[in-house]
Design an enzyme around this catalytic site. Sequence first.
Site, PDB file in Angstrom:
ATOM      1  N   PHE A 173      -3.133  -2.041   1.755  1.00 56.39           N
ATOM      2  CA  PHE A 173      -1.728  -2.013   3.064  1.00 56.39           C
ATOM      3  C   PHE A 173      -1.427  -3.567   2.818  1.00 56.39           C
ATOM      4  O   PHE A 173      -2.129  -4.609   2.356  1.00 56.39           O
ATOM      5  CB  PHE A 173      -2.206  -1.640   4.063  1.00 56.39           C
ATOM      6  CG  PHE A 173      -3.273  -2.243   4.838  1.00 56.39           C
ATOM      7  CD1 PHE A 173      -3.071  -3.639   5.714  1.00 56.39           C
ATOM      8  CD2 PHE A 173      -4.541  -2.092   4.482  1.00 56.39           C
ATOM      9  CE1 PHE A 173      -4.249  -4.362   6.167  1.00 56.39           C
ATOM     10  CE2 PHE A 173      -5.669  -2.685   5.320  1.00 56.39           C
ATOM     11  CZ  PHE A 173      -5.533  -3.766   6.169  1.00 56.39           C
ATOM     12  N   CYS A 174      -0.284  -3.642   3.394  1.00 56.84           N
ATOM     13  CA  CYS A 174       0.378  -4.981   3.664  1.00 56.84           C
ATOM     14  C   CYS A 174       1.595  -4.971   4.509  1.00 56.84           C
ATOM     15  O   CYS A 174       1.673  -3.787   5.482  1.00 56.84           O
ATOM     16  CB  CYS A 174       0.940  -5.736   2.335  1.00 56.84           C
ATOM     17  SG  CYS A 174       2.446  -4.780   1.752  1.00 56.84           S
ATOM     18  N   THR A 175       2.191  -6.021   4.930  1.00 56.47           N
ATOM     19  CA  THR A 175       3.372  -5.835   5.927  1.00 56.47           C
ATOM     20  C   THR A 175       4.237  -4.644   5.893  1.00 56.47           C
ATOM     21  O   THR A 175       4.530  -3.992   6.762  1.00 56.47           O
ATOM     22  CB  THR A 175       3.873  -7.179   6.163  1.00 56.47           C
ATOM     23  OG1 THR A 175       2.789  -8.295   6.418  1.00 56.47           O
ATOM     24  CG2 THR A 175       4.758  -7.270   7.486  1.00 56.47           C
ATOM     25  N   ILE A 202       2.354  -1.602   7.252  1.00 60.97           N
ATOM     26  CA  ILE A 202       1.885  -1.873   8.588  1.00 60.97           C
ATOM     27  C   ILE A 202       3.143  -1.669   9.614  1.00 60.97           C
ATOM     28  O   ILE A 202       3.109  -0.864  10.498  1.00 60.97           O
ATOM     29  CB  ILE A 202       1.294  -3.167   8.900  1.00 60.97           C
ATOM     30  CG1 ILE A 202       0.090  -3.575   7.866  1.00 60.97           C
ATOM     31  CG2 ILE A 202       0.915  -3.300  10.298  1.00 60.97           C
ATOM     32  CD1 ILE A 202      -0.381  -5.223   7.906  1.00 60.97           C
TER      33      ILE A 202
END
Length: 236
Positions: A173-175, A202
């Site tokens: 996952f990332c922003t 996210i």
Amino acid sequence: MYTVAAYYRFFAVADPLALRDELRAAFLDTDLLGTTLIAPEGINGTMAGSAATIDRLLDFLKERTGLERAEVKFSTSETPPFRRLKIKRKREIITFNTAAVDPTRPGQYVAPAEWNQLLADPEVLLLDTRNTYESEIGTFEGAVAPPLNTFSDFAEYVRTNLDATKHRKVAMFCTGGIRCEKASAYMLQHGFPEVYHLKGGILRYLEEVPVEESQWKGECYVFDERVAVGHKDYKG
């Protein structure tokens, strides 16, 4: 109240400079603020403005780039989250310097509503693909946060710390989704058999998953004047 729109799309851009110039000309004299990057591999940006200006921007991007509104992450800010408008031509929309990767062949998307179920699988290695200073203020329960100073460090971390024969299920996952999309493509193209990534990142998870069901701990770093956001910023 500013509407904030975060978006990206990997696609072949025939003439990045021409698209940059067209986007600049269309919005230079409006209230639009923020940064959009354009490269041969696609487009990536976070922009803020009045609701009407953001609507017009997204109509422009749908026509010129095929970006669907459903792929955009929205939030709001009572103060200007950016100081000026920047539209730039780059070599990559998300830099991966030392590793060749085809971002149009990523891992399997996982919707926010299904993310918690995936995390409950004990065979899944959960990776935070963001920089260390981002993961320090918030991450998912049980996530491994590689010591990354820049996203370009991710490929070296995989090469030296992970094994495709042992780590057969990897979720990341990332922003907003762009980094883990490219990272998932890299891992698939280097032999990892099952690679998943959080669709919309996210930001989409905070928007769609109720706080009482959330596996997110802390705040999410964002690259604007707000510094960080959390479930409180997504009240619908």
